[in-house]
Scaffold this active site. Structure first.
Site, mmCIF file in Angstrom:
data_model
loop_
_atom_site.group_PDB
_atom_site.id
_atom_site.type_symbol
_atom_site.label_atom_id
_atom_site.label_comp_id
_atom_site.label_asym_id
_atom_site.label_seq_id
_atom_site.Cartn_x
_atom_site.Cartn_y
_atom_site.Cartn_z
ATOM 1 N N LYS A 50 0.829 -1.193 0.000
ATOM 2 C CA LYS A 50 0.000 0.000 0.000
ATOM 3 C C LYS A 50 0.866 1.246 0.000
ATOM 4 O O LYS A 50 1.884 1.301 0.695
ATOM 5 C CB LYS A 50 -0.915 0.022 1.240
ATOM 6 C CG LYS A 50 -1.974 -1.060 1.262
ATOM 7 C CD LYS A 50 -2.812 -0.942 2.527
ATOM 8 C CE LYS A 50 -3.901 -2.004 2.577
ATOM 9 N NZ LYS A 50 -4.685 -1.914 3.836
ATOM 10 N N LEU A 51 0.465 2.234 -0.777
ATOM 11 C CA LEU A 51 1.129 3.521 -0.788
ATOM 12 C C LEU A 51 1.213 4.060 0.641
ATOM 13 O O LEU A 51 0.224 4.041 1.373
ATOM 14 C CB LEU A 51 0.341 4.487 -1.679
ATOM 15 C CG LEU A 51 0.910 5.886 -1.874
ATOM 16 C CD1 LEU A 51 2.238 5.821 -2.614
ATOM 17 C CD2 LEU A 51 -0.083 6.760 -2.637
ATOM 18 N N THR A 54 5.318 0.976 5.384
ATOM 19 C CA THR A 54 5.274 0.540 6.782
ATOM 20 C C THR A 54 4.831 1.653 7.710
ATOM 21 O O THR A 54 4.006 1.450 8.602
ATOM 22 C CB THR A 54 6.657 0.015 7.207
ATOM 23 O OG1 THR A 54 6.943 -1.170 6.456
ATOM 24 C CG2 THR A 54 6.685 -0.325 8.692
ATOM 25 N N GLY A 127 8.115 -5.206 -7.611
ATOM 26 C CA GLY A 127 9.118 -4.837 -8.604
ATOM 27 C C GLY A 127 10.453 -5.501 -8.336
ATOM 28 O O GLY A 127 10.813 -5.785 -7.188
ATOM 29 N N ARG A 275 14.838 -3.699 12.956
ATOM 30 C CA ARG A 275 14.333 -3.899 11.603
ATOM 31 C C ARG A 275 15.488 -4.119 10.638
ATOM 32 O O ARG A 275 16.554 -3.507 10.766
ATOM 33 C CB ARG A 275 13.489 -2.697 11.153
ATOM 34 C CG ARG A 275 12.270 -2.473 12.047
ATOM 35 C CD ARG A 275 11.364 -1.381 11.506
ATOM 36 N NE ARG A 275 10.783 -1.731 10.214
ATOM 37 C CZ ARG A 275 9.703 -2.493 10.043
ATOM 38 N NH1 ARG A 275 9.090 -3.029 11.089
ATOM 39 N NH2 ARG A 275 9.239 -2.743 8.837
ATOM 40 N N ALA A 322 11.132 7.210 9.656
ATOM 41 C CA ALA A 322 10.316 7.615 8.512
ATOM 42 C C ALA A 322 10.695 9.005 8.034
ATOM 43 O O ALA A 322 10.788 9.267 6.824
ATOM 44 C CB ALA A 322 8.835 7.571 8.884
ATOM 45 N N HIS A 449 4.843 31.234 28.624
ATOM 46 C CA HIS A 449 4.564 30.698 29.964
ATOM 47 C C HIS A 449 3.058 30.484 30.119
ATOM 48 O O HIS A 449 2.280 31.331 29.712
ATOM 49 C CB HIS A 449 5.049 31.693 31.015
ATOM 50 C CG HIS A 449 4.678 31.310 32.426
ATOM 51 N ND1 HIS A 449 5.339 30.313 33.119
ATOM 52 C CD2 HIS A 449 3.716 31.785 33.262
ATOM 53 C CE1 HIS A 449 4.814 30.205 34.319
ATOM 54 N NE2 HIS A 449 3.818 31.074 34.439
#
Length: 472
Positions: A50-51, A54, A127, A275, A322, A449
């Site tokens: 999916k686009l 992860t 691919g 990972r 990411a 503040h």
């Protein structure tokens, strides 16, 4: 997109040509695609799942949604401490998952719209890179003037430790249909402590097993020790400096064995040991790409050893974040367009661990700074002196690391923070590091503040030799 037929053996393979072909539609790949299209390039973006990859579907977004649910659970449980008559009755995982999946779906729809609006050709399929400049998907061949490899990473396991049943990785952990009562987390890094925090807030007894001496071992030791103190207070058990030796599961439980001879029984074993680069069976080695331990090696401008072939994100050695991949994608698109952007300083990439309390840092640890610069100065500002931190009832501190001896000028080269919501302070922190700011530069700025951001300003006031709400 231009298309022609090319002969391979006796068959004819449809060939599609573009300025840029990107293999992988995660954070790095889609960022590169969006920016390249914005700069006038024709772009093919190939994604097997999916686009968004992860991060959007199985990592950053779902885990942070779980962490927010955990925060709400803690607030309900602790309401009476501040005069709110709230109670915690348990976790409805169906409801949590519905909320989490709704967040993902909304972001996914938005990202699909963005890619479509930029006239990027999105190819759904697995691919395989073929040198010198093509990616084959099924019966189609996509040829780019430039090719970007961005296939991301996968959750690692250990030899002989089969994932399934009560033994899960982060991928399965975001899809649980009920909250476990007893959890062992194998790995005390970012992913491990985040899930440990979630499970504890959901009501589980949690034990973390980490082979290295500290939790979040890549952070400054100050941050590791502060997190460990906070976890002890939360009654999250952790065993550091001890090795895992095996796990056996039945229908009812999983038993984890340690090198010390100890055995821990739990409902769930979460394997969170890091990972690995997702490069197997992608054609990289066969095409002659230089690799090491599964990672694709590049220079500082993300060029591989093959002409016009680049790589980015988790398959390139370095921080597996990411936003690192996202930044690299933008950098690479601009570099290919001839804009000559500055090289990304890896130490200048902000790092946040979203457990409770949060850990946030940018720049060098104290040990790294000593190794690079020799004499340094450090200062630690306790959040106990900050009004908003008292309101939030959080504990922690901000540690600054500067070059040079005390009383001398020198840029701040490391910022390390522990406390609830300190991840929200990382924006200013990364500006300090990346703009080579000195203590006086930041001390002169006004911090609102009462905010926790004010604690950041107070730390710099102290480092500049004019402490206000800190004890000298």
């Amino acid at each position: 997109m231009p298309r022609r037929l090319t002969s391979i053996g006796s068959s004819h393979v449809p060939e599609h040509n573009a300025d840029l072909v990107i293999l992988g539609g995660g954070s790095g790949g889609y960022a590169c695609a969006l920016r390249a299209a914005e700069l006038g390039m024709s772009v093919v973006l190939i994604e097997k799942d999916k686009l968004g990859g992860t991060c959007l579907h199985y990592g950053c977004i779902p885990t942070k949604a779980l962490l927010h649910a955990a925060e709400v659970a803690d607030s309900a449980r602790e309401g009476e401490r501040i005069g709110v008559r709230s109670t915690f009755d348990g976790i409805d995982m169906a409801g949590v998952n519905s909320y989490k999946d709704g967040v993902i779906a909304k972001l996914y729809k938005g990202l699909q719209g963005l890619v479509k609006s930029r006239k990027i050709t999105l190819v759904d399929g697995t691919g395989r890179f073929e040198g010198p400049n093509a990616v084959v998907v099924g019966d189609d061949r996509y040829v780019g003037k430039k090719v970007v490899l961005a296939t991301g990473s996968y959750a690692k396991s250990l030899p002989g430790l089969d994932i399934g049943g009560r033994i899960v990785t982060s991928y399965e952990a975001i899809h649980l249909d009920e909250a476990p009562k007893r959890v062992v987390v194998l790995g005390g890094g970012v992913i491990g402590v985040e899930f440990a925090s979630v499970f504890k807030s959901f009501g589980a007894d949690v034990t973390i097993v980490e082979a290295l001496p500290h939790l979040v071992p890549n952070e400054d030791e100050f941050a590791s020790k502060a997190l460990e103190r906070a976890f002890r207070k939360r009654k999250i058990t952790f065993k550091t400096g001890v090795k895992f030796t095996g796990a056996k599961q039945t229908d009812d439980a999983v038993t984890v064995s340690l090198e010390s001879g100890e055995e821990i029984e739990a409902d769930l074993l979460l394997v969170a040991i890091g990972r690995g680069p997702n490069t197997a069976n992608a054609g990289y080695e066969e095409a002659g790409v230089t690799m090491e331990r599964g990672f694709v090696l590049t220079d500082e401008r993300l060029r591989t050893n093959l002409e016009n072939v680049y790589a980015l994100g988790d398959i390139v050695p370095g921080l597996q974040l990411a936003h690192r991949g996202f930044a690299q994608g933008i950098f690479l698109a601009e570099d290919l367009a001839g804009l000559n952007p500055p090289v990304i300083d890896e130490a200048g990439i902000p790092r946040v661990t979203y457990c409770e309390p949060e850990v946030a840092s940018v720049g060098l640890t104290e040990a790294q700074a000593k190794e690079r610069y020799g004499e340094i100065e450090t200062l630690t500002y306790d959040l106990a002196g900050n009004g908003k931190s008292q309101i939030l009832q959080t504990q922690g501190a901000i540690k600054l690391v500067k070059t040079g001896a005390k009383g001398t000028e020198g840029p701040v080269v490391g910022i390390h923070m522990v406390g609830a919501r300190v991840g929200e302070l990382i924006g200013e922190a990364q500006l300090v590091y990346n703009w080579d700011a000195q203590a006086e530069d930041v001390a002169a700025l006004i911090h609102a503040h009462p905010t926790q951001n004010e604690a950041f300003g107070e730390a710099f006031l102290a480092l500049a030799g004019k402490p206000l709400h800190s004890h000298s």
